[in-house]
Design a protein around this motif. Structure first.
Motif, PDB file in Angstrom:
ATOM      1  N   TYR B 428       0.920  -1.242   0.028  1.00 23.96           N
ATOM      2  CA  TYR B 428       0.088   0.088   0.205  1.00 23.96           C
ATOM      3  C   TYR B 428       0.908   1.271   0.161  1.00 23.96           C
ATOM      4  N   PRO B 429       1.897   1.356   1.039  1.00 27.81           N
ATOM      5  CA  PRO B 429       2.434   2.723   0.962  1.00 27.81           C
ATOM      6  C   PRO B 429       3.367   2.732  -0.282  1.00 27.81           C
ATOM      7  N   LEU B 430       3.971   1.682  -0.875  1.00 29.28           N
ATOM      8  CA  LEU B 430       4.819   1.402  -1.875  1.00 29.28           C
ATOM      9  C   LEU B 430       3.934   1.960  -3.285  1.00 29.28           C
ATOM     10  N   ALA B 431       2.780   1.612  -3.391  1.00 28.30           N
ATOM     11  CA  ALA B 431       1.772   1.690  -4.570  1.00 28.30           C
ATOM     12  C   ALA B 431       1.467   3.256  -4.280  1.00 28.30           C
ATOM     13  N   ARG B 432       1.317   3.686  -3.109  1.00 28.09           N
ATOM     14  CA  ARG B 432       0.805   5.134  -3.113  1.00 28.09           C
ATOM     15  C   ARG B 432       2.220   6.017  -3.562  1.00 28.09           C
ATOM     16  N   THR B 433       3.214   5.769  -3.001  1.00 31.29           N
ATOM     17  CA  THR B 433       4.299   6.843  -3.429  1.00 31.29           C
ATOM     18  C   THR B 433       4.472   6.580  -4.978  1.00 31.29           C
ATOM     19  N   TRP B 434       4.223   5.303  -5.384  1.00 26.78           N
ATOM     20  CA  TRP B 434       4.384   5.309  -7.002  1.00 26.78           C
ATOM     21  C   TRP B 434       3.137   6.006  -7.731  1.00 26.78           C
ATOM     22  N   ASN B 435       1.853   6.007  -7.178  1.00 31.50           N
ATOM     23  CA  ASN B 435       1.002   6.883  -7.484  1.00 31.50           C
ATOM     24  C   ASN B 435       1.202   8.407  -7.566  1.00 31.50           C
ATOM     25  N   LEU B 436       1.690   8.746  -6.282  1.00 32.68           N
ATOM     26  CA  LEU B 436       1.639  10.229  -6.125  1.00 32.68           C
ATOM     27  C   LEU B 436       2.949  10.613  -6.816  1.00 32.68           C
ATOM     28  N   ALA B 437       4.106  10.036  -6.587  1.00 35.33           N
ATOM     29  CA  ALA B 437       5.409  10.669  -7.030  1.00 35.33           C
ATOM     30  C   ALA B 437       5.688  10.526  -8.308  1.00 35.33           C
ATOM     31  N   PHE B 438       5.291   9.246  -9.046  1.00 36.64           N
ATOM     32  CA  PHE B 438       5.631   8.812 -10.254  1.00 36.64           C
ATOM     33  C   PHE B 438       4.376   9.177 -11.353  1.00 36.64           C
ATOM     34  N   TRP B 439       3.315   8.740 -11.069  1.00 34.50           N
ATOM     35  CA  TRP B 439       2.387   8.910 -11.757  1.00 34.50           C
ATOM     36  C   TRP B 439       1.251  10.109 -12.171  1.00 34.50           C
ATOM     37  N   ARG B 440       1.186  10.835 -10.864  1.00 35.08           N
ATOM     38  CA  ARG B 440       0.718  12.156 -10.921  1.00 35.08           C
ATOM     39  C   ARG B 440       1.414  13.118 -11.617  1.00 35.08           C
ATOM     40  N   SER B 441       0.725  13.822 -12.320  1.00 33.44           N
ATOM     41  CA  SER B 441       1.355  15.055 -13.100  1.00 33.44           C
ATOM     42  C   SER B 441       1.851  15.998 -12.276  1.00 33.44           C
ATOM     43  N   ARG B 442       2.757  16.613 -12.768  1.00 27.07           N
ATOM     44  CA  ARG B 442       3.414  17.797 -12.078  1.00 27.07           C
ATOM     45  C   ARG B 442       2.484  18.804 -11.810  1.00 27.07           C
ATOM     46  N   ASP B 443       1.524  19.138 -12.574  1.00 31.96           N
ATOM     47  CA  ASP B 443       0.778  20.169 -12.218  1.00 31.96           C
ATOM     48  C   ASP B 443      -0.475  19.925 -11.129  1.00 31.96           C
ATOM     49  N   GLU B 444      -0.635  18.769 -11.030  1.00 29.27           N
ATOM     50  CA  GLU B 444      -1.528  18.189 -10.096  1.00 29.27           C
ATOM     51  C   GLU B 444      -1.008  18.354  -8.573  1.00 29.27           C
ATOM     52  N   ALA B 445       0.438  18.273  -8.421  1.00 30.66           N
ATOM     53  CA  ALA B 445       0.938  18.195  -7.169  1.00 30.66           C
ATOM     54  C   ALA B 445       0.789  19.161  -6.266  1.00 30.66           C
ATOM     55  N   LYS B 446       0.510  20.364  -6.677  1.00 27.68           N
ATOM     56  CA  LYS B 446       0.024  21.597  -5.861  1.00 27.68           C
ATOM     57  C   LYS B 446      -1.332  21.531  -5.662  1.00 27.68           C
ATOM     58  N   ASP B 447      -1.470  21.797  -4.210  1.00 29.61           N
ATOM     59  CA  ASP B 447      -2.850  21.839  -3.782  1.00 29.61           C
ATOM     60  C   ASP B 447      -3.806  20.368  -4.209  1.00 29.61           C
ATOM     61  N   TYR B 448      -2.960  19.545  -4.222  1.00 25.62           N
ATOM     62  CA  TYR B 448      -3.537  18.218  -4.409  1.00 25.62           C
ATOM     63  C   TYR B 448      -4.490  17.539  -3.188  1.00 25.62           C
ATOM     64  N   GLU B 449      -5.655  17.374  -3.549  1.00 25.68           N
ATOM     65  CA  GLU B 449      -6.614  16.746  -2.666  1.00 25.68           C
ATOM     66  C   GLU B 449      -7.144  15.461  -3.096  1.00 25.68           C
ATOM     67  N   GLY B 450      -7.013  14.293  -1.955  1.00 24.33           N
ATOM     68  CA  GLY B 450      -7.504  12.962  -2.543  1.00 24.33           C
ATOM     69  C   GLY B 450      -7.326  12.277  -1.381  1.00 24.33           C
ATOM     70  N   PHE B 451      -7.818  10.893  -1.397  1.00 22.02           N
ATOM     71  CA  PHE B 451      -7.908  10.203  -0.285  1.00 22.02           C
ATOM     72  C   PHE B 451      -6.491   9.576   0.090  1.00 22.02           C
ATOM     73  N   LEU B 452      -5.497   9.608  -1.070  1.00 19.59           N
ATOM     74  CA  LEU B 452      -4.370   8.983  -0.625  1.00 19.59           C
ATOM     75  C   LEU B 452      -3.434   9.987   0.229  1.00 19.59           C
ATOM     76  N   THR B 453      -3.596  11.108   0.286  1.00 20.56           N
ATOM     77  CA  THR B 453      -2.737  11.890   0.974  1.00 20.56           C
ATOM     78  C   THR B 453      -3.464  12.580   2.315  1.00 20.56           C
ATOM     79  N   GLU B 454      -4.525  11.976   2.617  1.00 25.46           N
ATOM     80  CA  GLU B 454      -5.183  12.242   3.847  1.00 25.46           C
ATOM     81  C   GLU B 454      -4.458  11.509   4.854  1.00 25.46           C
ATOM     82  N   ASN B 455      -4.462  12.110   6.096  1.00 18.60           N
ATOM     83  CA  ASN B 455      -3.896  11.687   7.143  1.00 18.60           C
ATOM     84  C   ASN B 455      -2.218  11.440   7.089  1.00 18.60           C
ATOM     85  N   LEU B 456      -1.478  11.960   6.149  1.00 17.80           N
ATOM     86  CA  LEU B 456      -0.290  11.593   5.885  1.00 17.80           C
ATOM     87  C   LEU B 456       0.621  12.676   6.849  1.00 17.80           C
ATOM     88  N   LYS B 457       1.548  12.112   7.714  1.00 15.75           N
ATOM     89  CA  LYS B 457       2.492  12.981   8.484  1.00 15.75           C
ATOM     90  C   LYS B 457       3.667  13.002   7.676  1.00 15.75           C
TER      91      LYS B 457
END
Lengths: 184, 524
Positions: B428-457
């Motif tokens: 799960y955390p590995l796939a999340r890293t993959w989704n967010l850091a690799f698959w997500r496009s660069r423009d999305e990264a700013k102000d991204y909201e989604g369940f993957l980044t909820e409750n992340l420290k």
């Protein structure tokens, strides 16, 4: 095996004081605690070597059964050397920490603070500036005119997010990736 | 050539190399060359010893010519040779990575001093190898101390505030465990009159059971702190991520595994009695579950990986705790696999850090487009760690679960279930890293909201500077070599598992170890 009471009591006292000091927040005391526990362990090795005896030098006259056991003494010597080297390193480290933070105590962990405050109990927040040693915790109070190196780096307040406007990665990065194929 | 003469070289060569590279502190190129050459030679020796030992049985070197129970003996059996070879390979690859990063001569913002990196690195290697080939308990302690002192230097490299803070936690905890280990040695000596492992294993059985348990627990706690087993693992995710990427990689790969190695030795040769096995199984269970739950909450990739490291230590402890030859063999195979894969993942994270300037998945995006090669280099070890077939992570876990089902107690079945669930949760955390850091496009990264980044420290100590730099070929090459090694582990899993099985068999029943050191009659 009979054990010297004096050694045993010394060891116990050293262990007790050492553990107490090791649990302190002040780094100088942690070093002192480490030294005490190290010496207590060396005494433990000495106790375990059995009864005292003659110097273990084979001269053909002394009965080998009268020799003291030399091996634990060799082990103690090695342990002393290691403890010495490590405490020298620790002192350098604490000095470095002092120069950077101008504090002798461990920094309060923001994670712990978050954990405590996320339940809503605001009053449980530890105060970083609180005096808990007789010397005071902050050096700039002790050293006249010292520069407060803490001032520019304000610790993250509990529950507060990182500032939005700071540059972050390629997402909003002001620095273009030079060899990447992803630039428009 | 007499193979026995090769035994001390993995310790001697790095120490001599460290001295030489200190002498040439003004000439970084020569330092680099010395370090590379030494580790290369040690790798060759390690692999040669592995083949020799696999054919002809353990090699014992009596230092100074004093016979076994009186002198210091260095022992290379299958387990030692395997660990030495793998460690040498990892050290070499990480060194190349560090050279590529320019860690030792330019540094990030000049917070890395020039001359001390290579000598400290070699001393670290010497300590690791010494721990692996030590034939007596005190020599094991000395090996631990050598590697720990070098690791203190490497962890606080540059002496920045964050590293000093992390370093103090790490050092105080390590010191405590060392003193506990020394105290256990003292009490073992008081009880048995020897520190030679082979002789100890002969004599421990004669001690009263309560005393055995006391000594056993003391040693396990000391080793458990070093291996980061659950209640004693708190220091690891706090201290590892602040170090420079190559240092974190080599620490994550090797240092905890030295602790695991010591646990394997203690459980098989010193205390083969099964009384603490159930307690160890519970500890393994908690380590796996709590470690991975910690990983799920982390936004910073390095911290996330540190928590998965703790979690997967649980698998190795599980194998040892089973107390069977199959369990120990699976634990050995899993240790080898994990050394390589965890190091690779940290190296890949080092690439991410350099390319993106940060390792927080909250702010990184579009990496796959920026560097597809880096994507592959992260993806393959991530799948491997998660235990996707046919990778070695899957084979290792399969071996562990089979061994556990052979034992067949309710606790063992609980552990099987936990092992499978934790394996899934690792993805799960590995796939999340993959989704967010690799698959997500660069423009999305700013102000991204989604369940993957909820409750992340986020990492509370993360620096504020963000700097992106190109990836040197050497860094990519070193990471690619480690990925290839991980894949090779899968391809050659058969022979390797054979070696691990034989190493596990060697450790079952202590006679073989004892006779190889003390001779056929043994010395009581």
């Amino acid at each position: 095996m009979s054990v010297s009471l004096a050694l045993l009591v010394t060891m116990a006292v050293l262990y007790a004081c050492g553990v107490y000091l090791l649990l302190e927040k002040s780094m100088t005391r942690v070093i002192l605690g480490f030294l005490l526990i190290g010496n207590a362990t060396n005494i433990l090795l000495l106790i375990m070597s059995g009864r005292p005896g003659a110097a273990p030098i084979v001269d053909g006259e002394t009965d080998p059964s009268e020799f003291a056991d030399p091996l634990p003494q060799a082990l103690i010597l090695t342990a002393i050397v290691i403890t010495f080297a490590v405490s020298a390193f620790l002192m350098a480290l604490v000095y470095r920490s002092w120069r950077l933070a101008r504090e002798d105590v461990l920094v309060v962990d923001p994670d712990d603070v978050n954990l405590l405050t996320s339940g809503g109990a605001e009053s449980e927040t530890p105060v970083a500036d609180e005096d808990d040693t007789e010397f005071g915790t902050r050096a700039d109070a002790a050293v006249e005119g010292a520069v407060d190196l803490d001032a520019p780096t304000t610790a993250a307040q509990p529950g507060e997010k990182m500032p939005e406007d700071q540059p972050m990665g390629p997402g909003g990065a002001p620095h273009p990736v030079r060899d990447g194929g992803g630039e428009k | 050539m007499n193979n026995v003469l090769l035994v001390p070289l993995p310790v001697l060569l790095p120490l001599i190399g460290a001295a030489l590279s200190l002498l040439f502190y003004r000439r970084p190129r020569l330092q680099r060359l010395i370090t590379l050459a030494v580790l290369g030679v040690v790798l060759v020796i390690g692999v040669y010893l592995l083949f020799a030992v696999n054919e002809n049985g353990p090699l014992v070197m009596n230092v100074g010519g004093w016979a076994a129970p009186y002198g210091i003996s260095l022992v290379v059996d299958r387990l030692s040779a395997l660990m030495v070879s793998v460690s040498a390979a990892v050290l070499l690859a990480v060194l190349v990575f560090a050279v590529g990063q320019g860690l030792a001569d330019e540094g990030e913002d000049n917070d890395t001093p020039v001359s001390i990196y290579y000598p400290a690195y070699l001393v670290l290697g010497a300590g690791v190898f010494n721990a692996f080939i030590a034939g007596d308990l005190f020599n094991l302690y000395v090996g631990f101390e050598i590697l720990l002192v070098a690791s203190y230097v490497l962890l606080t490299l540059g002496g920045t505030e964050a590293r000093i803070r992390a370093g103090i936690t790490y050092i105080v905890v390590s010191l405590l465990s060392s003193l506990l280990f020394l105290a256990s040695i003292a009490m073992l000596y008081g009880a048995t009159g020897t520190v030679n492992i082979a002789q100890l294993s002969e004599r421990i059985g004669d001690l009263p059971v309560e005393l055995q348990t006391l000594l056993h627990v003391m040693l396990l706690v000391a080793f458990g702190i070093k291996a980061a087993v659950f209640p004693l693992s708190f220091w690891l995710p706090d201290s590892y991520p602040t170090a420079p990427a190559p240092v974190t990689a080599v620490f994550a790969g090797l240092l905890t595994k030295v602790g695991v190695y010591a646990i394997i030795r203690a459980e098989t040769i010193l205390f083969p009695s099964p009384e603490l096995n159930n307690a160890l199984m519970v500890v393994a269970l908690l380590t796996m579950v709590i470690g991975i739950l910690g990983a799920i909450a982390q936004a910073d990739i390095k911290r996330m990986l540190s928590f998965t490291l703790v979690s997967h230590i649980g698998y190795m402890v599980l194998g040892v705790a089973l107390g069977t030859a199959a369990g120990v063999a699976a634990a050995i195979f899993y240790t080898v696999h994990h050394i390589i894969v965890q190091t690779t993942l940290f190296l890949a994270t080092g690439l991410i850090e350099r390319k993106a300037g940060t390792t927080s998945v909250n702010s990184v995006g579009g990496l796959l487009k920026a560097s597809p090669l880096m994507g592959v280099l992260f993806f393959v070890p991530a799948l491997n760690l998660g235990g996707i077939p046919p990778f070695s992570g899957f084979l290792g876990k399969l071996g562990l679960l089979e061994a556990a089902s052979d034992v067949g107690t309710p606790l063992a079945y609980t552990l099987i279930a936990a092992g499978v669930v934790v394996s899934l949760l690792t993805l799960y955390p590995l796939a999340r890293t993959w989704n967010l850091a690799f698959w997500r496009s660069r423009d999305e990264a700013k102000d991204y909201e989604g369940f993957l980044t909820e409750n992340l420290k986020d990492d509370p100590y993360a620096g504020e500077k963000v700097r992106t730099r190109p990836l040197p070929k050497l860094m990519i090459g070193a990471t690619a070599a480690m990925v290839a090694l991980g894949v090779a582990l899968t391809v050659f899993a058969g022979p390797l598992y054979d070696v691990a099985t034989r190493a596990g068999d060697d450790l079952q029943g202590t006679e073989r170890y004892i006779t190889s050191i003390l001779g056929p009659e043994g010395v009581r």
